[in-house]
Design a protein around this motif. Structure first.
Motif, short mmCIF file in Angstrom:
data_model
loop_
_atom_site.label_atom_id
_atom_site.label_comp_id
_atom_site.label_asym_id
_atom_site.label_seq_id
_atom_site.Cartn_x
_atom_site.Cartn_y
_atom_site.Cartn_z
N SER A 1 -2.43 6.40 13.04
CA SER A 1 -2.58 5.57 11.90
C SER A 1 -2.78 4.04 12.36
CB SER A 1 -1.35 5.80 10.97
OG SER A 1 -0.10 5.26 11.67
N ASP A 2 -2.68 3.74 13.63
CA ASP A 2 -3.11 2.53 13.98
C ASP A 2 -4.54 2.41 14.30
OD1 ASP A 2 -3.52 0.03 15.24
OD2 ASP A 2 -1.96 0.53 16.73
N GLN A 3 -5.36 1.89 13.51
CA GLN A 3 -6.82 2.42 13.14
C GLN A 3 -7.73 0.93 13.25
OE1 GLN A 3 -7.49 4.55 9.87
NE2 GLN A 3 -6.91 6.48 11.01
N PHE A 4 -8.66 0.81 14.18
CA PHE A 4 -9.70 -0.19 14.12
C PHE A 4 -10.99 0.05 13.77
CE2 PHE A 4 -8.34 -3.48 17.50
CZ PHE A 4 -9.36 -4.60 17.06
N PHE A 5 -11.63 -0.78 13.03
CA PHE A 5 -12.82 -0.66 12.20
C PHE A 5 -13.78 -1.70 12.64
CE2 PHE A 5 -9.54 1.10 9.69
CZ PHE A 5 -10.11 2.48 9.11
N ALA A 6 -15.04 -1.27 12.18
CA ALA A 6 -16.17 -2.20 12.44
C ALA A 6 -17.09 -2.35 11.09
CB ALA A 6 -16.92 -2.20 13.65
N VAL A 7 -17.54 -3.57 10.72
CA VAL A 7 -18.64 -3.60 9.63
C VAL A 7 -19.71 -4.47 10.03
CG1 VAL A 7 -16.97 -3.15 7.77
CG2 VAL A 7 -17.07 -5.42 8.56
N ILE A 8 -20.61 -4.58 9.24
CA ILE A 8 -21.55 -5.52 9.17
C ILE A 8 -21.36 -6.34 8.08
CG2 ILE A 8 -24.24 -6.37 9.19
CD1 ILE A 8 -23.39 -4.89 11.82
N ASP B 1 -20.01 -0.02 5.06
CA ASP B 1 -18.78 0.72 4.80
C ASP B 1 -18.10 0.47 6.26
OD1 ASP B 1 -19.03 1.87 2.32
OD2 ASP B 1 -19.90 3.66 3.05
N PRO B 2 -16.71 0.43 6.28
CA PRO B 2 -15.96 0.39 7.58
C PRO B 2 -16.23 1.78 8.39
CG PRO B 2 -14.47 -0.08 5.45
CD PRO B 2 -15.71 0.64 5.02
N ALA B 3 -16.40 1.46 9.73
CA ALA B 3 -16.58 2.55 10.52
C ALA B 3 -15.64 2.50 11.49
CB ALA B 3 -17.91 2.38 11.43
N LEU B 4 -14.97 3.69 11.68
CA LEU B 4 -13.82 3.72 12.62
C LEU B 4 -14.08 3.73 14.02
CD1 LEU B 4 -10.77 4.42 12.61
CD2 LEU B 4 -11.27 6.72 12.79
N PHE C 1 6.11 -0.89 13.06
CA PHE C 1 4.84 -1.49 13.44
C PHE C 1 3.93 -0.76 14.30
CE2 PHE C 1 8.48 -2.96 16.13
CZ PHE C 1 8.09 -2.51 17.35
N CYS C 2 2.91 -0.97 14.36
CA CYS C 2 1.81 -0.48 15.29
C CYS C 2 1.67 -1.29 16.68
CB CYS C 2 0.36 -0.76 14.83
SG CYS C 2 0.17 0.32 13.00
N ALA C 3 1.66 -0.59 17.73
CA ALA C 3 1.86 -1.11 19.10
C ALA C 3 0.87 -0.42 20.13
CB ALA C 3 2.99 -0.83 19.65
N THR C 4 -0.50 -0.80 20.05
CA THR C 4 -1.66 -0.12 20.70
C THR C 4 -2.41 -1.48 21.46
OG1 THR C 4 -1.89 1.49 19.13
CG2 THR C 4 -3.56 1.19 20.75
#
Length: 202
Positions: A116-123, A135-138, A193-196
């Motif tokens: 569930s610790d997730q990174f996204f990218a958008v323009i 849209d957010p891209a994982l 908390f997330c820890a990555t």
């Protein structure tokens, strides 16, 4: 005898250039990013480093001497984000143009997998996900090894999907941002908390 041209050609308008036509099936790929790596110290074209758990790293790299490390837990829980500005080409067409980004990533889960610790990218039109036109891209989750496997770099290519009502032609020759972000800690996605440690390169 005098030779003269009538009418004077300097007074004639320049004829328009013929419209550029592409044969069916032709693919034209244009690199929009100025810098795909993180070798420059400090980075010139990438922004967001030095805050929110984002920094250059020399311990993990896919190539060269450096990568970017974006951590959801450093000295404290973080919401990492980084971005690069680019200019949209003038020839884009919403009906045929795709926006793709390719990169390498590696994961240090710091001992616990956290999907569930997730990174996204958008323009986006600014360095903020609220101003996204896609849209957010994982781009990654907190599932990996600890420490990160030096041979665990994975190439990932994502294709962005435009938000409803967005026409790329409206952004021709305009500045836009490739914006990476992780709001998992602020969203309470990991319970405590997330820890990555996320590593990005090339």
């Amino acid at each position: 005898d005098n030779f003269s041209v009538f009418p004077d050609p300097s007074g004639c308008p320049t004829p328009p250039e013929p419209a550029q036509e592409f044969p069916p099936g032709l693919q034209v790929c244009t690199e929009l990013l100025i810098d795909r790596s993180f070798e420059t110290t400090p980075p010139v074209d990438w922004a967001g480093l030095g805050a929110n758990g984002v920094a250059q790293d020399t311990t993990q790299k896919n190539s060269g001497n450096r990568s970017l490390r974006a951590s959801t837990l450093g000295g404290a829980p973080e919401n990492p984000r980084f971005w690069q500005r680019f200019t949209m080409p003038s020839w884009i067409l919403s009906s045929t143009t795709t926006l793709d980004v390719s990169f390498y990533r590696n994961i240090d889960n710091q001992g616990t997998n956290q999907a569930s610790d997730q990174f996204f990218a958008v323009i986006a039109t600014s360095p903020n996900q609220a101003d996204a036109i896609t849209d957010p891209a994982l781009v990654g989750t907190g599932v990996g090894s600890s420490p990160a496997d030096p041979n665990g770099w994975v190439q990932q290519t994502i294709r962005f999907t435009l938000l409803a009502g967005v026409n790329l032609e409206d952004y021709a020759e305009q500045p836009l941002y490739l914006y990476f972000y992780n709001n998992s800690n602020s969203a309470g996605a990991c319970g405590g908390f997330c820890a990555t440690h996320y590593y990005f390169d090339d």
